[in-house]
Each structure stands twice: as structure tokens, then as C-alpha cells.
Write an enzyme that holds these catalytic residues in place. Structure first.
Site, PDB file in Angstrom:
ATOM      1  N   HIS A 230      22.679  30.319 -15.347  1.00  0.00           N
ATOM      2  CA  HIS A 230      21.258  29.947 -15.359  1.00  0.00           C
ATOM      3  C   HIS A 230      20.529  30.977 -16.213  1.00  0.00           C
ATOM      4  CE1 HIS A 230      17.523  28.159 -13.738  1.00  0.00           C
ATOM      5  NE2 HIS A 230      17.048  29.380 -13.944  1.00  0.00           N
ATOM      6  N   CYS A 231      19.958  30.525 -17.311  1.00  0.00           N
ATOM      7  CA  CYS A 231      19.289  31.423 -18.254  1.00  0.00           C
ATOM      8  C   CYS A 231      17.797  31.479 -17.937  1.00  0.00           C
ATOM      9  CB  CYS A 231      19.503  30.948 -19.688  1.00  0.00           C
ATOM     10  SG  CYS A 231      18.733  32.026 -20.923  1.00  0.00           S
ATOM     11  N   VAL A 232      17.300  32.678 -17.645  1.00  0.00           N
ATOM     12  CA  VAL A 232      15.880  32.826 -17.321  1.00  0.00           C
ATOM     13  C   VAL A 232      15.015  32.678 -18.558  1.00  0.00           C
ATOM     14  CG1 VAL A 232      16.333  34.294 -15.318  1.00  0.00           C
ATOM     15  CG2 VAL A 232      16.050  35.349 -17.571  1.00  0.00           C
TER      16      VAL A 232
END
Length: 377
Positions: A230-232
């Protein structure tokens, strides 16, 4: 109560913050529009910090050192609370826009940047934003079964746990493993042979049977095909459908950022190579315009170094056909090998050689996911 040093009731500060976040709205034609609080800090604090840093060399050193620390602290805070936030996406997009604005206003008027170079920088920025927009789309979410379908999946799961290694679960696992990954061996087939591993394919949150290499994102609350992480920075998962666009966005960002840094340093530090000018640029703080440009260059260099590290890890993982999620699980279970000084974790499960691994990556999302055996039944 705070001013009079009286104690607050438990959860009072959280309720106050939630109320402020709910009331923070702007008037609009169709009614007041709610503003996400996480969008505001980058828009306000980034220009202020950069302008203050341009006042003196020591102020620039303090601010440019503290900014990454604050960002990492906020990332740790939100990650620990399992919260989704638009802060990092807002910071990234506003940083791009503000750096481009400073370049056009402070660097281009000096007359050392050609029109074709401005066009090339602008095209790189547009291509990066286009790839980022594609990466923001569906990463490959697995459809959640409706309420009337959940019991059948639950019954399937229970039968598999009881040890039916030759039942429908083994068939569906092998089918989905071959369909999604193009390989003859995957998590589901291994689960059919080893009943104790069946739980790896069943998501208790989404109540569905996952194909091989899929995973559940605790921030999005969904299962994603070939989940990487999950890329912020895009506020979304990176999975089967958007992994290529994610790599493309990072690549365009690196090229555009390095090109913009080079043009700016050639303008404010004439006669020096970009690397030397970045470390030693006499007269950079002689006027405010040069100081602001030099401060923005250092800010871009810090961000570019961080994104370059992310891109390097991604390229190495692709070369070994391993996702960040699989590498993390391999480290936890002590089933992977550390290679290249620990930069990559080789699980050995899907590694088929450099060319085959990249061919597999470039074919991701080329065809729609096939229906698994339990859906057909």
C-alpha cells in the site's frame, strides 16, 4: 480546561479534532464542501518552510533536515493507527506544482534556460501525472461476494480445513494460480497438498478464496490480486492492474526531477557540474531569488533520493519476481534469502530468471482475470 490545568475526559481531544474536521468546509454553489484536513498542512507549511529556509544557510540546514524526520514520523503514526490519509499525496502533488512554479518564476527569467528545455521539462511533468493518474485506478481489487454467496464460500473453506485435499478448493486454487500467474505451482496448489496451509488462501475479512499471490490490505480493507504494498504517496494499493503504471510514474518523476535540478544548478551556479554545485555553490545566498531556488533544489534532491530508493527496490523485486508483501512474509517466516546486501529478498518461489521475470511483469493486467472454479460451479 486546558488553560486552567484541569484534566480532560478520555477521548475529548479526539472528539474535538473530529468535530473540527467535520466543520471545516468551504461555500460552494451546490452546498458547503467538506475539506479533508490532511490536505491543508502541505499547502500552507511547505511554502512557508521553504521561504524561511531561503533566508539563511543555517535556517535552510535546520528545516531541510527536520522535514524528512517530520514526514517519517507522520508516516509511522498513520501506519500504526492503520489510517488512510491524503497528506502524502497532497504533499507530493503540491511539491511538484510549487517546484514548477518556482522554476518558471525564479530560474527561467534569468535567460540561461532555453524554450525547448522548458517544453521538455513540462512534457516530463505531464507524462508523470498521466502515469500517476493511471496508478490511482483499480489496483486489482477482488470482488467481494454478495451476502447470499458468502455461506457457500464459508462452507467451501470449512471443507478444505477439515482436510479435503482433493476437493473443489484444490481445483479452484490450482486453476486461479495458473490463470493469474501463468505458473504450474502456486499458493493454492500447495495448500491443496498441505491442508495446514489452506488458511493462506482464505480471507476472513473479505470472506472469499484468494488466488495465488493475492493479499488483504488492512488500510483499504480489500483483497488485491498480486498485492505488492500500500503506497501512501498515491493513497492506494499497488497490485496487478496498476504496478506497471506505478513504476512508470516513478521513472518519469526521477527523469523530470533530475533534469529540473540540473537546469536550475546550471543557472544559479554557472561553470560547475551539478553534483559539485549541489554541495558547494558560492553566492547562492547572495540574493533571495538564488537562495530560494537553491533551497528548492535541495528539497527536490532529498525527495528524489527517497523516490530513487523506492524505485531501486521495486526494480530489484521485479527482477527476482517477488513482491514487497512476499518479501516481508519471507523475512517473518525466515524462508527467504537476503541478496545484494539485503536490498532484495529472494523467496525462490516464482523466480524464473531475469528475462522471464520481466516478461511476467510486463504482461500483468494484459488480460482480464479468469473466473475461478468455485465461481463456475
Amino acid at each position: 480546561r486546558w488553560l486552567t490545568c484541569k484534566s480532560l475526559s478520555p477521548g475529548a481531544l479526539e472528539r474535538i479534532a473530529d468535530t473540527i474536521a467535520d466543520r471545516l468546509r468551504v461555500p460552494w454553489f451546490s452546498g458547503a464542501v467538506k475539506i479533508n484536513v490532511s490536505l491543508v498542512p502541505p499547502l500552507v507549511l511547505l511554502p512557508v518552510f521553504l521561504h524561511v529556509a531561503a533566508l539563511h544557510f543555517l535556517l535552510g540546514l535546520i528545516i531541510l533536515t527536520s522535514l524528512p524526520v517530520v514526514v517519517l514520523w507522520y508516516y509511522y503514526l498513520t501506519h500504526r493507527r492503520k489510517e488512510r490519509t491524503l497528506f502524502f499525496l497532497s504533499l507530493g502533488l503540491f511539491s511538484l506544482g510549487y517546484m514548477y512554479y518556482v522554476f518558471l518564476r525564479e530560474v527561467v527569467p534569468r535567460g540561461h534556460v532555453e524554450y525547448s528545455q522548458v517544453v521538455a521539462l513540462t512534457c516530463g511533468l505531464i507524462l508523470m501525472l498521466a502515469a500517476l493518474s493511471r496508478a490511482k485506478k483499480d489496483p486489482g481489487y477482488i470482488p467481494i461476494p454478495s451476502g447470499n454467496e458468502k455461506p457457500s464460500h464459508q462452507g467451501l473453506h470449512n471443507k478444505s480445513v477439515r482436510g479435503s485435499s482433493s476437493g473443489l478448493h484444490g481445483i479452484s486454487g490450482a486453476a486461479s494460480s495458473r490463470a493469474v500467474n501463468g505458473e504450474a505451482k502456486g499458493y493454492c496448489r500447495m495448500s491443496a497438498e498441505q491442508p495446514e496451509g489452506v488458511k493462506k488462501d482464505w480471507c476472513t475479512k473479505c470472506q472469499l478464496v484468494r488466488p495465488a499471490r493475492a493479499g488483504h490490505c488492512r488500510l483499504c480493507g480489500r483483497c488485491v490480486r498480486r498485492l505488492d504494498h500500500h503506497c501512501v504517496w498515491i493513497n492506494s494499493c499497488v497490485g496487478e492492474q496498476n504496478h506497471q503504471a506505478f513504476i512508470l510514474a516513478l521513472s518519469f518523476f526521477m527523469l523530470t526531477s533530475v533534469y529540473g535540478i540540473t537546469l536550475t544548478l546550471h543557472t544559479i551556479c554557472r561553470g560547475r557540474t551539478p553534483f559539485v554545485a549541489l554541495l558547494y555553490c558560492p553566492g547562492a545566498y547572495s540574493d533571495y531569488s538564488s537562495a530560494l531556488s537553491f533551497t528548492c533544489v535541495w528539497y527536490c534532491a532529498i525527495v528524489t533520493a527517497g523516490m530513487g530508493y523506492i524505485l531501486l527496490i521495486q526494480l530489484l523485486n521485479i527482477s527476482y519476481n517477488v513482491t514487497e508483501r512476499e518479501a516481508r512474509l519471507a523475512l517473518r517466516d525466515n524462508t527467504g534469502r537476503r541478496l545484494l546486501g539485503g536490498l532484495v529478498i529472494d523467496t525462490g518461489q516464482y523466480n524464473r530468471g531475469l528475462l522471464c521475470n520481466w516478461g511476467h511483469f510486463l504482461s500483468l493486467g494484459s488480460s482480464p482475470p479468469q473466473r475461478s472454479a468455485e465461481d463456475i460451479v
